[in-house]
Design an enzyme around this catalytic site. Structure first.
Site, PDB file in Angstrom:
ATOM      1  N   GLY A 126      -0.148   5.998   2.381  1.00  0.00           N
ATOM      2  CA  GLY A 126      -1.102   5.839   1.293  1.00  0.00           C
ATOM      3  C   GLY A 126      -1.968   4.625   1.505  1.00  0.00           C
ATOM      4  O   GLY A 126      -1.581   3.696   2.235  1.00  0.00           O
TER       5      GLY A 126
ATOM      6  N   GLN B 227      -7.502  -2.265  -0.609  1.00  0.00           N
ATOM      7  CA  GLN B 227      -6.928  -2.606   0.700  1.00  0.00           C
ATOM      8  C   GLN B 227      -7.967  -2.578   1.817  1.00  0.00           C
ATOM      9  O   GLN B 227      -7.715  -3.094   2.900  1.00  0.00           O
ATOM     10  CB  GLN B 227      -5.766  -1.656   1.046  1.00  0.00           C
ATOM     11  CG  GLN B 227      -4.588  -1.819   0.107  1.00  0.00           C
ATOM     12  CD  GLN B 227      -3.460  -0.914   0.521  1.00  0.00           C
ATOM     13  OE1 GLN B 227      -3.430   0.244   0.154  1.00  0.00           O
ATOM     14  NE2 GLN B 227      -2.540  -1.432   1.322  1.00  0.00           N
TER      15      GLN B 227
ATOM     16  N   CYS C 225       4.220  -1.930   2.478  1.00  0.00           N
ATOM     17  CA  CYS C 225       2.793  -1.848   2.167  1.00  0.00           C
ATOM     18  C   CYS C 225       1.985  -2.268   3.380  1.00  0.00           C
ATOM     19  O   CYS C 225       2.326  -3.259   4.022  1.00  0.00           O
ATOM     20  CB  CYS C 225       2.484  -2.778   0.991  1.00  0.00           C
ATOM     21  SG  CYS C 225       0.742  -2.803   0.525  1.00  0.00           S
ATOM     22  N   LEU C 226       0.926  -1.512   3.691  1.00  0.00           N
ATOM     23  CA  LEU C 226       0.090  -1.866   4.846  1.00  0.00           C
ATOM     24  C   LEU C 226      -0.541  -3.246   4.687  1.00  0.00           C
ATOM     25  O   LEU C 226      -0.889  -3.880   5.672  1.00  0.00           O
ATOM     26  CB  LEU C 226      -1.007  -0.818   5.054  1.00  0.00           C
ATOM     27  CG  LEU C 226      -0.547   0.581   5.497  1.00  0.00           C
ATOM     28  CD1 LEU C 226      -1.730   1.536   5.546  1.00  0.00           C
ATOM     29  CD2 LEU C 226       0.162   0.522   6.845  1.00  0.00           C
TER      30      LEU C 226
ATOM     31  N   HIS D 128       2.853   3.509  -6.213  1.00  0.00           N
ATOM     32  CA  HIS D 128       2.486   2.352  -5.387  1.00  0.00           C
ATOM     33  C   HIS D 128       0.964   2.215  -5.279  1.00  0.00           C
ATOM     34  O   HIS D 128       0.413   1.127  -5.469  1.00  0.00           O
ATOM     35  CB  HIS D 128       3.129   2.510  -3.995  1.00  0.00           C
ATOM     36  CG  HIS D 128       2.821   1.425  -3.027  1.00  0.00           C
ATOM     37  ND1 HIS D 128       3.790   0.590  -2.498  1.00  0.00           N
ATOM     38  CD2 HIS D 128       1.657   1.017  -2.463  1.00  0.00           C
ATOM     39  CE1 HIS D 128       3.210  -0.276  -1.674  1.00  0.00           C
ATOM     40  NE2 HIS D 128       1.915  -0.034  -1.624  1.00  0.00           N
ATOM     41  N   GLU D 129       0.302   3.332  -4.975  1.00  0.00           N
ATOM     42  CA  GLU D 129      -1.145   3.265  -4.750  1.00  0.00           C
ATOM     43  C   GLU D 129      -1.908   3.066  -6.061  1.00  0.00           C
ATOM     44  O   GLU D 129      -2.911   2.354  -6.089  1.00  0.00           O
ATOM     45  CB  GLU D 129      -1.641   4.514  -4.020  1.00  0.00           C
ATOM     46  CG  GLU D 129      -0.995   4.755  -2.656  1.00  0.00           C
ATOM     47  CD  GLU D 129      -1.030   3.562  -1.713  1.00  0.00           C
ATOM     48  OE1 GLU D 129      -1.956   2.730  -1.813  1.00  0.00           O
ATOM     49  OE2 GLU D 129      -0.113   3.445  -0.878  1.00  0.00           O
TER      50      GLU D 129
ATOM     51  N   HIS E 159      -1.949  -0.447  -6.928  1.00  0.00           N
ATOM     52  CA  HIS E 159      -2.943  -1.222  -6.164  1.00  0.00           C
ATOM     53  C   HIS E 159      -4.280  -1.331  -6.894  1.00  0.00           C
ATOM     54  O   HIS E 159      -4.921  -2.385  -6.853  1.00  0.00           O
ATOM     55  CB  HIS E 159      -3.213  -0.568  -4.804  1.00  0.00           C
ATOM     56  CG  HIS E 159      -2.355  -1.079  -3.689  1.00  0.00           C
ATOM     57  ND1 HIS E 159      -2.327  -2.414  -3.313  1.00  0.00           N
ATOM     58  CD2 HIS E 159      -1.528  -0.435  -2.826  1.00  0.00           C
ATOM     59  CE1 HIS E 159      -1.497  -2.553  -2.273  1.00  0.00           C
ATOM     60  NE2 HIS E 159      -0.989  -1.378  -1.966  1.00  0.00           N
TER      61      HIS E 159
HETATM   62 NI    NI Z   1       0.401  -0.855  -0.539  1.00  0.00          NI
END
Ligand code: NI
Length: 154
Positions: free
Chosen positions: A46, A51, A88-89, A130-131, A134
């Site tokens: 995701g 991000q 998380c990226l 999660h997304e 964000h």
């Molecule tokens: Ni993330």
């Protein structure tokens, strides 16, 4: 299509509340395609617009069941509970256990502005939560019950 740079923890953009999308134009489609390409390139499941440095309520997700694009997503129903490891990226190399609902229903708009609902269970439910966090400036670390230490990572 282009791979965009992923913003990492410490950048204040990750802490801001994103703005609603009003225009469903070609620029939006290009951004969605770039976000998907960026997510796949990093082997993520995701990615949210902040991000890649944009304060927009846009999320892309693929947990291995196909690409899901969410514009202005809202969780409208949740049930159950799961405790799983999350990463998380934007927080590379760090993982922690979070508690998330087992099932969620999301209402969102597609790339043409049409409203739809999508249900997710397990990993997909976790990715939705999660997304969508964000785009409200929330990181998984805010929800973590325990961070894993290095000896637990493999
Ligand atoms: Ni993330």
């Amino acid at each position: 299509m282009a791979i965009r740079n992923i913003v990492t923890e410490g950048d204040e953009i990750l802490r801001k509340v994103c703005r609603k999308i009003e225009k469903f134009d070609d620029k939006l489609k290009e951004l969605l395609e770039d976000m998907a390409e960026t997510m796949y390139n990093s082997n993520g499941v995701g990615l949210a617009a902040p991000q890649v440095g944009l304060l927009k309520r846009i999320v892309v997700i693929d947990v291995g069941e196909g690409l899901i694009e969410l514009i202005n997503p809202v969780i409208i129903e949740k049930s159950g509970e799961q405790r799983e490891v999350e990463g998380c990226l934007s927080i590379p190399g760090e993982y922690g256990i979070t508690i998330r609902p087992m099932k969620v229903t999301v209402e969102a708009q597609d790339r043409n502005g049409n409203y739809f609902q999508v249900k997710g269970e397990g990993l997909l439910a976790r990715a939705f939560c999660h997304e969508i966090d964000h785009i409200d400036g929330i990181l998984f670390k805010d929800r973590v019950v325990r961070m894993l230490d290095k000896s637990e990572l493999n």
